[in-house]
Scaffold this active site. Structure first.
Site, short mmCIF file in Angstrom:
data_model
loop_
_atom_site.label_atom_id
_atom_site.label_comp_id
_atom_site.label_asym_id
_atom_site.label_seq_id
_atom_site.Cartn_x
_atom_site.Cartn_y
_atom_site.Cartn_z
N ASP A 60 0.84 -1.20 0.00
CA ASP A 60 0.00 0.00 0.00
C ASP A 60 0.88 1.25 0.00
O ASP A 60 1.93 1.27 0.63
CB ASP A 60 -0.89 -0.01 1.25
CG ASP A 60 -2.04 0.96 1.16
OD1 ASP A 60 -2.31 1.48 0.06
OD2 ASP A 60 -2.68 1.22 2.20
N ASN B 227 1.47 3.37 -3.04
CA ASN B 227 2.04 3.83 -4.31
C ASN B 227 1.54 5.22 -4.69
O ASN B 227 2.31 6.08 -5.12
CB ASN B 227 1.69 2.85 -5.44
CG ASN B 227 2.38 1.51 -5.30
OD1 ASN B 227 3.28 1.35 -4.49
ND2 ASN B 227 1.96 0.55 -6.09
N GLY B 228 0.22 5.41 -4.56
CA GLY B 228 -0.36 6.69 -4.93
C GLY B 228 0.15 7.83 -4.07
O GLY B 228 0.47 8.92 -4.57
N ARG B 229 0.23 7.60 -2.76
CA ARG B 229 0.72 8.65 -1.87
C ARG B 229 2.20 8.97 -2.12
O ARG B 229 2.63 10.12 -2.03
CB ARG B 229 0.50 8.24 -0.41
CG ARG B 229 -0.89 8.58 0.11
CD ARG B 229 -1.22 7.87 1.39
NE ARG B 229 -1.58 6.48 1.12
CZ ARG B 229 -1.87 5.61 2.08
NH1 ARG B 229 -1.80 5.97 3.34
NH2 ARG B 229 -2.22 4.38 1.78
N ASN C 61 -10.40 -3.41 -6.57
CA ASN C 61 -9.62 -2.43 -7.35
C ASN C 61 -10.25 -2.09 -8.69
O ASN C 61 -9.86 -1.10 -9.34
CB ASN C 61 -8.19 -2.92 -7.57
CG ASN C 61 -7.31 -2.81 -6.34
OD1 ASN C 61 -6.32 -3.52 -6.21
ND2 ASN C 61 -7.68 -1.93 -5.41
N TRP C 62 -11.23 -2.90 -9.14
CA TRP C 62 -11.94 -2.55 -10.36
C TRP C 62 -12.67 -1.22 -10.24
O TRP C 62 -13.04 -0.60 -11.25
CB TRP C 62 -12.95 -3.64 -10.72
CG TRP C 62 -12.34 -4.96 -11.09
CD1 TRP C 62 -12.33 -6.10 -10.35
CD2 TRP C 62 -11.65 -5.29 -12.32
NE1 TRP C 62 -11.68 -7.11 -11.02
CE2 TRP C 62 -11.26 -6.64 -12.23
CE3 TRP C 62 -11.33 -4.56 -13.47
CZ2 TRP C 62 -10.57 -7.28 -13.26
CZ3 TRP C 62 -10.63 -5.18 -14.48
CH2 TRP C 62 -10.26 -6.54 -14.37
N ARG D 126 1.57 -4.80 6.38
CA ARG D 126 0.90 -3.79 5.56
C ARG D 126 1.71 -2.50 5.62
O ARG D 126 2.03 -2.02 6.72
CB ARG D 126 -0.53 -3.53 6.01
CG ARG D 126 -1.20 -2.47 5.10
CD ARG D 126 -2.67 -2.35 5.30
NE ARG D 126 -3.22 -1.43 4.27
CZ ARG D 126 -4.43 -1.52 3.77
NH1 ARG D 126 -5.25 -2.48 4.18
NH2 ARG D 126 -4.84 -0.67 2.85
N ARG E 3 -5.55 -2.24 8.54
CA ARG E 3 -6.68 -3.11 8.24
C ARG E 3 -6.22 -4.16 7.24
O ARG E 3 -5.21 -3.99 6.57
CB ARG E 3 -7.87 -2.31 7.69
CG ARG E 3 -7.55 -1.48 6.47
CD ARG E 3 -8.76 -0.67 6.02
NE ARG E 3 -8.42 0.17 4.88
CZ ARG E 3 -7.94 1.40 4.98
NH1 ARG E 3 -7.74 1.94 6.18
NH2 ARG E 3 -7.64 2.11 3.90
#
Length: 240
Positions: free
Chosen positions: A25, A27-29, A73-74, A188, A194
């Site tokens: 978790d 990548n976007g940030r 993720n879709w 994570r 979570r």
């Protein structure tokens, strides 16, 4: 060409988990912090996959499961989904030879057959090429959701057994991870705490570790530190 890490990745003391799973978790940030498009974060995330899979092999971890694409993720924009599929194609084409050479056996959990036919064939061919390998196992979760996995396992068990015969062992035998070692550790990244519908059954007695590091910055040293934390924990499995 793979290369040995420039640091000691074998933790000193404590047990090394047989099976580690990672929710990758952040990548976007990571991209946002650098004022880059999200695709740049996903590309950096692929590089992290390479670093971590190599480090896991060096440490002697038997199985590594990576949450690459969830069934949820879709819901992301079509462009981003397409970018992720493109990176998956690139990873398989560029890294399969190394995995085969390093005796890694590739597994996929999840309904990856929902992908485009060319990608399904690419995944099938990669699995077949490494099927005879006897070394570490790399499992990629693609279009995976633990609740759907459990529902499917229950349906298969119910088709074979009488209701009174369905117990924990019967359900476990129908899970997609049946040929993997028991799950020891879930990591994570990015600070979220979570499981996000990932390996819910398998996580029953797994150790959980949430780290603030964004996935593109995660590396062999970070994995070694996580394994060291695991080695210091006391696992009683409900006993004393």
């Amino acid at each position: 060409m793979s290369s040995a890490p420039a640091f000691a990745v074998v933790p000193q003391g404590g047990a090394v988990p047989r099976h580690v799973a990672i929710i990758m978790d952040g990548n976007g940030r990571w991209a946002k912090q650098r004022h880059l498009p999200r695709l740049a974060g996903h590309k950096a995330g692929v590089e992290a996959v390479r670093r971590v899979t190599r480090a896991a092999r060096t440490m002697g971890i038997e199985a590594l499961t990576l949450y690459a694409f969830s069934s949820e993720n879709w819901r992301r924009p079509a462009q981003e989904v397409g970018d992720l599929m493109g990176l998956l194609r690139l990873f398989i084409r560029s890294d399969l030879a190394e995995l085969a050479r390093e005796n890694v056996r590739l597994r996929v959990i999840g309904d990856y057959r929902a992908f485009t036919p060319d990608l399904v064939k690419l995944v099938d061919d990669a699995i077949a090429r490494t099927a005879g390998n006897t070394g570490p196992l790399l499992a990629i979760a693609l279009n995976y959701g633990a609740q759907a996995e459990l529902a499917a396992a229950a349906r298969r068990a119910a088709a074979k057994l009488q209701p009174e015969q369905i117990d924990e062992a019967a359900i476990a035998a129908e899970l997609e991870t049946v040929d993997l070692p028991p799950l020891d550790l879930i990591i994570r990244t990015s600070g979220e705490q979570r499981l996000s519908n990932f390996l819910l059954w398998q996580a029953a007695y797994a150790e959980l570790l949430f780290v603030d590091t964004l996935w593109p910055d995660f590396d062999g040293e970070a994995l070694a530190e996580a394994v060291a934390v695991f080695g210091r924990r006391q696992r009683r499995f409900g006993g004393l």
